[in-house]
Write a protein that holds these residues in place. Structure first.
Motif, PDB file in Angstrom:
ATOM      1  N   GLU A  65       0.613  -1.361   0.116  1.00 35.90           N
ATOM      2  CA  GLU A  65       0.157   0.244   0.003  1.00 35.90           C
ATOM      3  C   GLU A  65       0.615   1.175  -0.035  1.00 35.90           C
ATOM      4  N   SER A  68       0.173   4.452   3.690  1.00 40.87           N
ATOM      5  CA  SER A  68      -0.629   3.202   4.656  1.00 40.87           C
ATOM      6  C   SER A  68      -1.225   4.574   5.184  1.00 40.87           C
ATOM      7  N   GLY A  71      -3.074   2.870   8.569  1.00 38.04           N
ATOM      8  CA  GLY A  71      -3.274   0.994   8.098  1.00 38.04           C
ATOM      9  C   GLY A  71      -4.020   0.593   7.982  1.00 38.04           C
ATOM     10  N   LEU A  74      -4.609  -1.633   5.315  1.00 35.24           N
ATOM     11  CA  LEU A  74      -4.219  -2.796   5.799  1.00 35.24           C
ATOM     12  C   LEU A  74      -4.610  -3.694   6.731  1.00 35.24           C
ATOM     13  N   LEU A  87       1.892  -8.288   3.965  1.00 42.58           N
ATOM     14  CA  LEU A  87       1.611  -7.248   3.710  1.00 42.58           C
ATOM     15  C   LEU A  87       2.934  -6.234   3.961  1.00 42.58           C
ATOM     16  N   GLY A  89       3.021  -1.693   4.744  1.00 39.48           N
ATOM     17  CA  GLY A  89       2.598  -0.241   3.939  1.00 39.48           C
ATOM     18  C   GLY A  89       3.771   0.411   4.300  1.00 39.48           C
ATOM     19  N   ASP A  91       4.746   4.836   3.746  1.00 42.41           N
ATOM     20  CA  ASP A  91       4.418   6.172   3.548  1.00 42.41           C
ATOM     21  C   ASP A  91       5.462   6.558   4.321  1.00 42.41           C
ATOM     22  N   ALA A 100       0.780   3.641  12.452  1.00 47.63           N
ATOM     23  CA  ALA A 100       0.554   2.160  11.938  1.00 47.63           C
ATOM     24  C   ALA A 100       0.862   1.722  12.993  1.00 47.63           C
ATOM     25  N   PHE A 114       5.126  -1.864   8.141  1.00 47.01           N
ATOM     26  CA  PHE A 114       5.150  -0.574   7.744  1.00 47.01           C
ATOM     27  C   PHE A 114       6.686   0.280   8.051  1.00 47.01           C
ATOM     28  N   ASP A 143      -3.565   2.428  -3.659  1.00 47.14           N
ATOM     29  CA  ASP A 143      -3.328   3.198  -3.138  1.00 47.14           C
ATOM     30  C   ASP A 143      -5.403   3.625  -3.039  1.00 47.14           C
ATOM     31  N   THR A 146      -3.561   8.636  -2.885  1.00 46.33           N
ATOM     32  CA  THR A 146      -1.751   8.875  -1.882  1.00 46.33           C
ATOM     33  C   THR A 146      -1.828   9.831  -3.587  1.00 46.33           C
TER      34      THR A 146
END
Length: 235
Positions: A65, A68, A71, A74, A87, A89, A91, A100, A114, A143, A146
Motif C-alpha cells: 500500500e 498507508s 494502516g 492493511l 503485507l 505499508g 508512507d 500505524a 510499515f 492506493d 495518495t
C-alpha cells in the motif's frame, strides 16, 4: 479534474502530513483514537472485497500500500485472511509509520510491516523471502488517496510535476500479471485510465469498483472513483 487543473496545496506537502500524523499519534497514545479513515470505511470494504475476488490470499503474495497512513486498509486485509507477511505499508511521513505501527501493536497485528519510504524516489523494501520477477516485486499495489495528494505537490525546479512520474513507478514495481487498484476523489475513472494506461506504463484496464452515485444539475457522478489496472505478462 485533470492533474494540470489542480493547484498546489498544503495537502501536497510533507510538512502538512507530518503535522497531521504527529497529532493523530498523540491522540492515539492519549485516547486510543486511531484517526481518520481516508474516504471512509465503505471505501476500505470495497477495496478489500475487490482484492479477495481478484487477488485472493496466498502464502507467497506481495501486497504494497502506497501512502498507508494509519494502516486501516492493511488491517482490513489482514482481517479478510491475508497473512501479515504478505503485507507492507509505506508512507513518507514518519508520524504515519509510527501511528500505524502503534495501532498494529494494539491489535496484535505486529507482523504487518510499515516503513518510511518516498515512493517517487525510493524503492520499498522487499518482503522476506520474496524475489523480483522481470524487475517487479509486487503482486498488488494499492492506493487510497495518495495519488490525489501527489497531484497537489509543487513542480520541481525543472518545472516537472511529481505526479507525472507516479504511474511509471507503479508499473515498474508490479510483477508481470500484477494488479494496481486505486481509489481517488480528485480524478474520474476516465482520467485515471488516461493517466495510467500509457505506452510508457504498458498497464491495461482490468475492472472498476462501483461507488454510490449522486445527481446534480441533471448530471450523475460519484464521490470517488476506483479503478484496477493489470500489468501484462510477458509474451
Amino acid at each position: 479534474m485533470s492533474a494540470t487543473d489542480l493547484q498546489p496545496s498544503k495537502l501536497g506537502t510533507k510538512e502538512h502530513w507530518d503535522n497531521v500524523y504527529e497529532e493523530e499519534l498523540r491522540n492515539f497514545e492519549e485516547f486510543g483514537d486511531e484517526g481518520e479513515i481516508w474516504f471512509g470505511e465503505d471505501s476500505v470494504d470495497k477495496m478489500v472485497n475487490w482484492a479477495v475476488q481478484n487477488v485472493p490470499p496466498k502464502y507467497d503474495l506481495s501486497i504494497l500500500e502506497v501512502g498507508s497512513g494509519n494502516g486501516a486498509l492493511l488491517f482490513a486485509l489482514a482481517g479478510a485472511g491475508y497473512t501479515a507477511d504478505t503485507l507492507l505499508g509505506i508512507d513518507y511521513s514518519e508520524g504515519a509509520v509510527g501511528l500505524a505501527s502503534s495501532i498494529a501493536k494494539s491489535r496484535n497485528r505486529e507482523g504487518i510491516r510499515f516503513h518510511r519510504c518516498d515512493f517517487l524516489n525510493d524503492n520499498p523494501p522487499m518482503l522476506t523471502g520474496r524475489h523480483t520477477v522481470d524487475g517487479g516485486a509486487w503482486d498488488l499495489i494499492l492506493d487510497k488517496g495518495t495519488f490525489d495528494a501527489v497531484a497537489l505537490m509543487q513542480k520541481d525546479d525543472q518545472g516537472k510535476a511529481p505526479v507525472d512520474s507516479y504511474p511509471i513507478r507503479v508499473a515498474t514495481l508490479l510483477k508481470p500479471g500484477g494488479h494496481f487498484l486505486i481509489t481517488s476523489c480528485n480524478f474520474t475513472e476516465a482520467e485515471l485510465q488516461e493517466k495510467f494506461m500509457t505506452p510508457a506504463t504498458g498497464l491495461h484496464y482490468h475492472s472498476r469498483i462501483q461507488h454510490q452515485t449522486f445527481t446534480f444539475g441533471g448530471k450523475s457522478g460519484s464521490i470517488c472513483s476506483s479503478v484496477a489496472f493489470v500489468k501484462p505478462t510477458a509474451t
